[in-house]
Design an enzyme around this catalytic site. Structure first.
Site, short mmCIF file in Angstrom:
data_model
loop_
_atom_site.label_atom_id
_atom_site.label_comp_id
_atom_site.label_asym_id
_atom_site.label_seq_id
_atom_site.Cartn_x
_atom_site.Cartn_y
_atom_site.Cartn_z
N GLU A 41 46.14 53.21 17.27
CA GLU A 41 45.08 54.20 17.07
C GLU A 41 44.09 54.25 18.22
O GLU A 41 43.61 55.34 18.58
CB GLU A 41 44.37 53.93 15.74
CG GLU A 41 45.23 54.21 14.51
CD GLU A 41 46.25 53.10 14.20
OE1 GLU A 41 46.18 52.04 14.85
OE2 GLU A 41 47.10 53.29 13.32
N HIS A 53 43.81 52.25 1.93
CA HIS A 53 44.22 53.65 1.95
C HIS A 53 43.20 54.56 1.27
O HIS A 53 43.50 55.72 1.03
CB HIS A 53 45.57 53.83 1.25
CG HIS A 53 46.75 53.38 2.06
ND1 HIS A 53 47.09 52.07 2.20
CD2 HIS A 53 47.66 54.07 2.79
CE1 HIS A 53 48.19 51.97 2.96
NE2 HIS A 53 48.54 53.16 3.34
C1 LIG Z 1 46.79 50.08 11.63
C2 LIG Z 1 47.72 50.92 10.84
N1 LIG Z 1 48.04 52.15 11.25
C3 LIG Z 1 48.83 52.96 10.52
C4 LIG Z 1 49.36 52.53 9.34
C5 LIG Z 1 50.22 53.48 8.48
N2 LIG Z 1 51.61 53.00 8.46
C6 LIG Z 1 52.09 52.26 7.46
S1 LIG Z 1 53.65 51.76 7.75
C7 LIG Z 1 53.73 52.57 9.22
C8 LIG Z 1 54.96 52.45 10.07
C9 LIG Z 1 55.25 51.01 10.40
O1 LIG Z 1 56.37 50.93 11.23
P1 LIG Z 1 56.95 49.53 11.65
O2 LIG Z 1 55.88 48.68 12.23
O3 LIG Z 1 58.14 49.77 12.48
O4 LIG Z 1 57.35 48.82 10.29
P2 LIG Z 1 58.44 49.34 9.24
O5 LIG Z 1 57.81 50.34 8.35
O6 LIG Z 1 59.58 49.89 10.00
O7 LIG Z 1 58.80 48.10 8.48
C10 LIG Z 1 52.53 53.23 9.46
C11 LIG Z 1 52.27 54.07 10.64
C12 LIG Z 1 49.02 51.24 8.93
N3 LIG Z 1 49.48 50.72 7.80
N4 LIG Z 1 48.22 50.46 9.69
#
Ligand SMILES: Cc1ncc(C[n+]2csc(CCOP(=O)(O)OP(=O)(O)O)c2C)c(N)n1
Ligand SMILES: Cc1ncc(C[n+]2csc(CCOP(=O)(O)OP(=O)(O)O)c2C)c(N)n1
Ligand SMILES: [Mg+2]
Ligand SMILES: [Mg+2]
Lengths: 334, 390, 334, 390
Positions: free
Chosen positions: A65, A134
């Site tokens: 972010e 959230h």
């Molecule tokens: C700081 C932050 N930014 C955005 C999110 C929203 N978010 C939740 S899961 C996700 C994707 C995560 O991807 P990854 O790290 O590859 O993990 P995966 O879901 O594939 O296990 C996002 C953008 C969050 N939880 N925390």
């Protein structure tokens, strides 16, 4: 407030339409954020934009972010108008330094030579059964950061109008989008969207003479409902929807309170250190001798946002608002 | 689904790859920093470039000394000197075309000046009459960035925006060794690599972040090795060898301009002075170390090289010094004039249009100042509270 | 407030002494931050601690504020009591997500099973001629984050007492240290430091009957000065030093305002969305019928902190405070 | 200082080095992910370990299915499934000693369960009756971390604290490919390397961060290559080869325990289901890709290997499935009971002692609930505003 030949549309649709219209009109408008491209955003606000305008105009960024906002600052420096989406309120916190130390200050630091026309869209607030992190209401942070405009819509037409005005602004605007109103409907014709109003104007959503409910965003519909319910109690409540927290429309708010003599500020954000303190204090400063009772506040409790199964106890509801109205020292009148 | 049904159905093949794997080898920096002086490359260095670098280095050294002197006279609140790092500062400025952008860190006033910004405007921040004293658009120099590493994503965004607009613009962003530990460093480099943005990141590794030595900052083989993790080339250079720094940066700029994406350059150098005039460097480092580095001084190295190649006679050297003195004299004279201040400026640049609230506050201050002026001018009211309305 | 057999000491010395005493008493107390070890911190608050307790108890960290606070969270999870120094107010912003999403919430998230006894020391405020980003007053952000205690000393003994209490607390405490009071002196005997008071108590610094100045931190000495100056005008001002913003001592504050009937909140932080709104609003809610005039606020202007040469115009000074006192509708009395 | 005075005074030696340069070679991951199945290493794998992994993998797969089913029944608000990633989840849990700590990301409920935490307590967060449902200290499992990558510095701090206290504790922290882009990832790895903290970082590279594919997330040769920039070893492993993941993690844990410092492990795997039940994966990826990965399924791979080595007959397989079904039945039954909620809990865990303000608010809610109860119980008041005092 709403256009004439209108079919129902959701706030989400109005926001999408605002982005699309802005992008179509001005090639310097760029949308960016996590999942805003192919997916159209987790709330689908950017749906179809990448398809229509290409990946370079609506860009899926890496998951970072501060990087998103920081690169948007650089893009704005070069004359683009970035519209940044944060996925949820609490996920805007990593970008806080960029926001407070650069976005809010760049115009000032450079004596006006380097304005940043940048829109930061943040879905905020609770009531959607989200897991922790959230459902934050983070408007107090942004209000306390001079250099930012902070606006939040409560109706479908305002969602369109405020987002267009935010993008058109030569200053950074934080647009707080009430998550639980995304799917609220209103008669609004997406083919004839409302004109763009200047930022900074509150609006009286409902006229009344007993007391004023001062509110914004997700609490506006709750206040409207409370005002309806209050009729049974014999109270005729006025509801002011602030729409803009910065700048603050003292004129509209104070005109109302001077008329009614009583006011309750209602918001979902935590009470202590929340927006209500500022609002109550400034109304009191300006309308002291018109007040029959202290300006009261109905707000979320002073705690981390509760888990979904308990959130209804936290959120200001009709009863809690009416309780507060009941404490406005009515005996003083009679 | 029974075991038997599964039998033979799955081949233990390697997992599908997630993206075409690039070869890390070309991204890795060499084990030793790149140098020109004292190597077989030295004779090939362009004489004109060396002379230009020299003139700027001498001027830069003089500028650092003058700015430090101005702090002693109370004309600057603080000055973070780049003495000992002039080769990096000057090369960073000289390597860019006019249309390119420079993103300096708080220590890089010298690079800003070498890029052509008025020294007085550059020092405005440190004198304290305003924050950024120059127009960033005029010379395409971003404001000096105090919050460390925060300027790096700006550089990436600007370079990316320029490319989107079809403009041939490169951004060069400067940061210190300490700054590489910040999250913004990481995010900026990652965005740059993913977007293939035309950016050059110049880390001046001067061994310290205030008092904290590099060994407490990182355990990496070198800071340039961080590049691999982003998929961009990392380059290590002797930061006190002006020709080497210029060459490595010029390569990186060319690479970026040609669409090759970002490069991370680590220049190994030394902060000869304390962190700022407010710092006491004896608390955390010994004289011996400082002396060692003074034996590897960028100005002297270049001077020696020019002399070796017969490119600098005493006349030319004297001319260069005269220019530097003239710059210093001018700076001194102009910095010794009190800046003209208008407190009303406070309210004018918060937003494009002041909010109603700011207009009220502006009016309040105007009234206060008027009352103050009156109480000073007026016949002996004496009251501290001259403005109260009682 | 001060001990008896006292020689003058600075607030900086009291803070150093508090750290040293806490570390000597409790081996789980660890100090960490940028330059806190060998250098003793840029304000020398941690001077001598690395030497006395070793690098592992007073640690120079890499330059990364989220990392500092984030690792401190992990250390606290394991039973240590980290005391984190941020170098300047604005440089705490990179740690904002760790602060808001973890430090403030960990106890709550885990139903009390994972408390975080962590102290976050932040030098704050202006008046020291600092360049941009070195003079922010960021208390509004921390006040609006439930789960944090927020305290700030105005005197030498309180600096000692509050820091000791913060370290002793089983909850995270943000200790805001007024930079420009670091070198303020007071008669305080470092060999017989004051007892540790519980967090959350305001104190009446000066009794008076005309009106109450409600203030904290760097504005306390200014208010004391204003109270002195006000005597010429015939006003006998009471000065309440909040010391703790969270929890808030409604009792002490309201007792004072009920007595005087008039109040001005004074702080250096920006007015809009700043602490003063909350304070004025809650005092008004509780003391409405005792008030002869609205609670007024004297605060910094709503702008990014000004450059050093202009900061005197921004900071609430004696004149501005007296102006506000003058506007407390004294005619209403006569 | 004239040119002549300088002559010969400076040797163009390389700059003094800033810290002993370590050789990057041993830090670099291999070009291909480490695998056990289908290689000459396969026969050496410990049969007991393989069987234990198998039992947990089957249970894990079943757990994922059951949790997904519970979302359909409205018993869970949301469930981010780790179907397809079970080898990573299970190996991460099994590789640790009891005294070690696990730092899971939001997707890692399965690892938490495999570590011994009650599945119902693990799912509390996603059911919504509280945030963290288990006692982190009981099983040494940190809360599931929703803000991405923020748990990584916690792991570093905890491991560092344990080492300072002289405890033999390793922390294993999990993060996704997307999470590696966050600043907190960078800062955590850097702190870990500088402090030589006993931490293992496990990146599950499942190809996507919600809809964003890896190619938009990084341009690096691999995520494991990021390790070099911190001075720690990077390891690449086939994340669907349970034996390989276990071995690589076990090595890293051993290395950390022995004082060797942190390791970054990238496990290449695939998120077979959508991001969560609320996500529509068809918007951003095709069936073909999913099918390819189903051909490299961790459960099936292990099953086939056990079968090949004659370590799994149908009876044993049936027993494993029975256990998994029993776990699922128990989970189903217990999740189908409504949790008991006390709204007063809201106020009890904000601080060790509620502030006066919270006590007031607690009282307010208590009164409201009493009024609500009364108005429901009371004889047809009907008023929505039953609690008002008019
Ligand atoms: C700081 C932050 N930014 C955005 C999110 C929203 N978010 C939740 S899961 C996700 C994707 C995560 O991807 P990854 O790290 O590859 O993990 P995966 O879901 O594939 O296990 C996002 C953008 C969050 N939880 N925390
Ligand atoms: C985000 C942030 N944290 C802390 C500081 C305070 N600070 C100013 S300079 C400095 C050290 C910088 O070291 P380095 O990056 O190596 O640059 P150098 O001073 O050596 O040029 C610190 C910690 C800051 N300016 N910004
Ligand atoms: Mg440095
Ligand atoms: Mg992923």
């Amino acid at each position: 407030m709403t256009t004439v030949a209108a079919k129902p549309a959701t706030m989400a649709q109005a926001l999408t339409r605002a982005l699309r219209d802005a992008m179509a009109e001005d090639p310097s408008v760029h949308v960016m954020g996590e999942d805003v491209g192919t997916l159209g955003g987790v709330f689908r606000i950017t749906d179809g934009l990448a398809e229509e305008f290409g990946d370079d105009r609506c860009t899926d960024t890496p998951l970072a972010e501060a990087g998103i906002l920081g690169t948007a600052v650089g893009m704005a420096m070069y004359g683009l108008r970035p519209v940044v989406e944060m996925q949820f309120d609490a996920f805007a916190y990593p970008a806080f330094e960029q926001l407070a130390s650069h976005v809010a200050k760049m115009r000032n630091r450079t004596r006006g030579r380097m304005p940043l026309p940048l829109t930061l869209r943040i879905p905020y607030g609770g009531g959607i059964g989200g897991v922790e992190h959230h459902s934050d209401s983070s408007e107090a942070y942004y209000m306390a950061t001079p250099g930012l405009h902070v606006v939040t819509p409560a109706t479908v037409p305002d969602a369109y109008g405020l987002l267009r005005a935010a993008i058109a602004s030569d200053d950074p605007v934080v647009l707080l989008e009430p998550k639980r109103l995304y799917w609220s409907k209103d008669s609004w014709d997406p083919e004839r969207p409302t004109a763009v109003e200047p930022l900074g104007r509150a609006v009286v959503r409902r006229s009344g003479r007993s007391a004023t409910l001062i509110t914004y965003g997700p609490s506006v519909p709750v206040c409207m409902e409370a005002a309806e319910a209050a009729r049974v109690e014999g109270w005729d409540l006025e509801v002011v929807d602030l729409r803009s927290l910065v700048p603050f429309d003292d004129e509209t708010v104070c005109a109302s309170v001077r008329r009614t003599g009583r006011a309750v500020v209602v918001h979902e954000s935590g009470g202590f250190g929340g927006p209500g303190g500022e609002i109550a204090a400034r109304v009191t400063e300006r309308c002291f001798h018109h007040l029959e009772a202290p300006v009261l506040r109905v707000a979320g409790f002073d705690l981390p946002y509760p888990p979904p199964m308990l959130e209804r106890h936290h959120l200001p509801g009709v009863d809690r608002i009416l309780d507060a109205v009941g404490r406005l020292q009515w005996e003083a009148e009679s | 689904m029974t075991v038997l049904e599964q039998r033979g159905a799955y081949r233990p093949t390697p997992p599908p790859a997630w993206q075409p794997r690039t070869d890390p080898a070309p991204l890795l920096p060499d084990a030793e920093p790149y140098r020109v002086f004292g190597t077989e490359r030295a004779d090939a260095a362009d004489p004109e470039l060396l002379r230009r670098l020299y003139a700027e280095l001498v001027k830069g050294r003089r500028y650092n000394a003058q700015a430090t002197a101005l702090t002693k006279q109370g004309r600057l609140a603080v000055y973070p000197s780049s003495t000992g790092q002039e080769a990096c500062e000057v090369a960073a400025a000289l390597v860019l075309e006019e249309r390119d952008w420079l993103f300096p860190s708080y220590r890089d006033t010298l690079a800003v000046v070498a890029r052509g910004v008025d020294p007085v405007e550059t020092l405005t921040l440190l004198r304290g009459d305003w924050h950024t004293g120059y127009d960033p658009h005029e010379h395409r120099v971003a404001p000096l960035s105090t919050p460390l590493a925060t300027q790096l994503p700006h550089a990436v965004g600007l370079a990316h925006a320029a490319r989107l607009k079809g403009d041939d613009v490169v951004a060069l962003a400067m940061v210190g060794d300490g700054g590489t530990s910040e999250g913004d460093f990481h995010e900026a480099l990652n965005f740059a690599a993913v977007w293939r943005a035309p950016v050059v990141f110049l880390v001046q590794n001067n061994g310290f972040a205030i008092s904290v030595p590099l060994a407490k900052q990182t355990a990496a083989p070198s800071l340039a090795h961080k590049a691999v993790g982003y998929g961009m080339p990392g380059r290590l250079v002797d930061g006190n060898d002006a020709a080497a720094v210029h060459e490595v940066l010029a390569d990186a700029v060319r690479h970026a301009r040609a669409g090759g994406g970002p490069t991370l350059v680590e220049a190994i150098t030394y902060r000869v002075e304390a962190h700022t005039n407010a710092d006491d460097a004896t608390r955390y480092r010994g004289d011996a170390e400082v002396e060692t580095w003074k034996g590897h001084d960028p100005v002297a190295l270049l001077e020696r090289e020019l002399t070796r190649r017969g490119l600098l006679d005493d006349d030319r050297a004297a001319a260069v010094r005269r220019d530097a003195e003239a710059m210093a004299a001018d700076l001194r004279a102009r910095m010794n004039r009190d800046p003209v201040l208008d407190p009303m400026d406070l309210f004018d640049h918060v937003y494009a249009e002041p909010t109603p609230q700011l207009l009220e506050q502006r009016e309040q201050l105007r009234a206060e100042l008027a009352a103050e002026a009156e109480s000073v001018a007026g016949p002996g009211t004496g009251s501290e509270a001259g403005g109260t309305q009682r």
